[in-house]
Design a protein around this motif. Structure first.
Motif, PDB file in Angstrom:
ATOM      1  N   ARG A   3       0.843  -1.195   0.000  1.00  0.00           N
ATOM      2  CA  ARG A   3       0.000   0.000   0.000  1.00  0.00           C
ATOM      3  C   ARG A   3       0.882   1.250   0.000  1.00  0.00           C
ATOM      4  O   ARG A   3       1.717   1.432   0.863  1.00  0.00           O
ATOM      5  N   LYS A  25       1.900   4.969  -7.833  1.00  0.00           N
ATOM      6  CA  LYS A  25       1.171   3.704  -8.021  1.00  0.00           C
ATOM      7  C   LYS A  25       2.119   2.590  -8.485  1.00  0.00           C
ATOM      8  O   LYS A  25       1.963   1.434  -8.096  1.00  0.00           O
ATOM      9  N   ASP A  29       0.751  -1.972  -4.948  1.00  0.00           N
ATOM     10  CA  ASP A  29      -0.487  -2.555  -5.463  1.00  0.00           C
ATOM     11  C   ASP A  29      -1.684  -1.606  -5.314  1.00  0.00           C
ATOM     12  O   ASP A  29      -2.596  -1.629  -6.126  1.00  0.00           O
ATOM     13  N   GLU A  30      -1.690  -0.826  -4.244  1.00  0.00           N
ATOM     14  CA  GLU A  30      -2.788   0.097  -3.968  1.00  0.00           C
ATOM     15  C   GLU A  30      -2.220   1.490  -3.724  1.00  0.00           C
ATOM     16  O   GLU A  30      -1.224   1.635  -3.016  1.00  0.00           O
ATOM     17  N   LEU A  31      -2.881   2.493  -4.291  1.00  0.00           N
ATOM     18  CA  LEU A  31      -2.465   3.878  -4.059  1.00  0.00           C
ATOM     19  C   LEU A  31      -3.556   4.626  -3.305  1.00  0.00           C
ATOM     20  O   LEU A  31      -4.687   4.752  -3.787  1.00  0.00           O
ATOM     21  N   TYR A  32      -3.198   5.087  -2.130  1.00  0.00           N
ATOM     22  CA  TYR A  32      -4.069   5.937  -1.317  1.00  0.00           C
ATOM     23  C   TYR A  32      -3.529   7.360  -1.407  1.00  0.00           C
ATOM     24  O   TYR A  32      -2.311   7.562  -1.434  1.00  0.00           O
ATOM     25  N   GLN A  59     -10.071  11.444  -6.825  1.00  0.00           N
ATOM     26  CA  GLN A  59     -10.733  10.140  -6.769  1.00  0.00           C
ATOM     27  C   GLN A  59     -11.006   9.583  -8.162  1.00  0.00           C
ATOM     28  O   GLN A  59     -11.056   8.375  -8.341  1.00  0.00           O
ATOM     29  N   LYS A  62      -7.274   7.413 -12.687  1.00  0.00           N
ATOM     30  CA  LYS A  62      -7.065   5.978 -12.853  1.00  0.00           C
ATOM     31  C   LYS A  62      -6.069   5.363 -11.858  1.00  0.00           C
ATOM     32  O   LYS A  62      -6.335   4.283 -11.324  1.00  0.00           O
ATOM     33  N   PRO A  63      -4.928   5.992 -11.562  1.00  0.00           N
ATOM     34  CA  PRO A  63      -3.976   5.338 -10.659  1.00  0.00           C
ATOM     35  C   PRO A  63      -4.440   5.266  -9.198  1.00  0.00           C
ATOM     36  O   PRO A  63      -3.909   4.497  -8.413  1.00  0.00           O
ATOM     37  N   VAL A  64      -5.453   6.059  -8.839  1.00  0.00           N
ATOM     38  CA  VAL A  64      -5.852   6.211  -7.438  1.00  0.00           C
ATOM     39  C   VAL A  64      -6.888   5.162  -7.045  1.00  0.00           C
ATOM     40  O   VAL A  64      -7.945   5.060  -7.657  1.00  0.00           O
ATOM     41  N   ASP A  65      -6.557   4.386  -6.012  1.00  0.00           N
ATOM     42  CA  ASP A  65      -7.497   3.392  -5.489  1.00  0.00           C
ATOM     43  C   ASP A  65      -8.417   3.993  -4.434  1.00  0.00           C
ATOM     44  O   ASP A  65      -9.575   3.615  -4.329  1.00  0.00           O
ATOM     45  N   CYS A  66      -7.899   4.930  -3.647  1.00  0.00           N
ATOM     46  CA  CYS A  66      -8.703   5.562  -2.609  1.00  0.00           C
ATOM     47  C   CYS A  66      -8.114   6.936  -2.307  1.00  0.00           C
ATOM     48  O   CYS A  66      -6.906   7.071  -2.142  1.00  0.00           O
TER      49      CYS A  66
END
Length: 145
Positions: A3, A25, A29-32, A59, A62-66
């Motif tokens: 993360r 990102k 695996d996840e981008l906050y 938000q 595309k690269p942003v998960d949260c």
């Protein structure tokens, strides 16, 4: 699952922001993303775009998960929920990495800190800076001969 956490103001969203978030990102695996609150921005001019609108824009990328708004009172508060493995800093973010690491460790957080490099686009004409965009708008729209 790695993360990654990025933070910023993200006022007048531009290609430099997207490059920063894409680089971030790529590290996990996840981008906050934590969006700086209007009242907490102290090291540069106050944002033009209100914080809730800046949040919506980030938000949607595309690269942003949260993406979330930062805390009004404690910069580190969202980290209790996010629990980042990596915290990325932009090339121009005015944060001292050693002081950040000490502050994080004192609060029980031990992420890796990565300072990203400025994207090399090969062109001075790219709009990779809010300040540059504002200056260009003023020059072309307000101070025409």
């Amino acid at each position: 699952m790695t993360r990654v956490l990025a933070t910023g103001t993200f006022d007048i969203l531009h290609p430099g922001h997207l490059s920063f978030l894409e680089q971030a990102k790529s590290l996990g695996d996840e981008l906050y993303v934590i969006i700086g609150r209007d009242v907490n921005i102290a090291n540069k001019p106050k944002p033009i775009i209100p914080e809730n609108q800046r949040l919506l824009m980030v938000q949607s990328l595309k690269p942003v998960d949260c993406a979330v708004l930062g805390s009004l009172t404690d910069y580190f508060e969202p980290l209790h929920i996010i629990q980042p493995d990596i915290i990325v800093l932009g090339f121009n973010q005015q944060i001292d990495e050693e002081n950040l690491k000490k502050d994080l460790n004192a609060r029980g957080f031990h992420p890796k800190i990565v300072r990203l490099l400025k994207a090399d686009t090969g062109s001075e004409e790219d709009m990779y800076s809010s300040r540059k965009i504002i200056a260009e708008i003023l020059q072309k729209r307000c101070f025409k001969d």
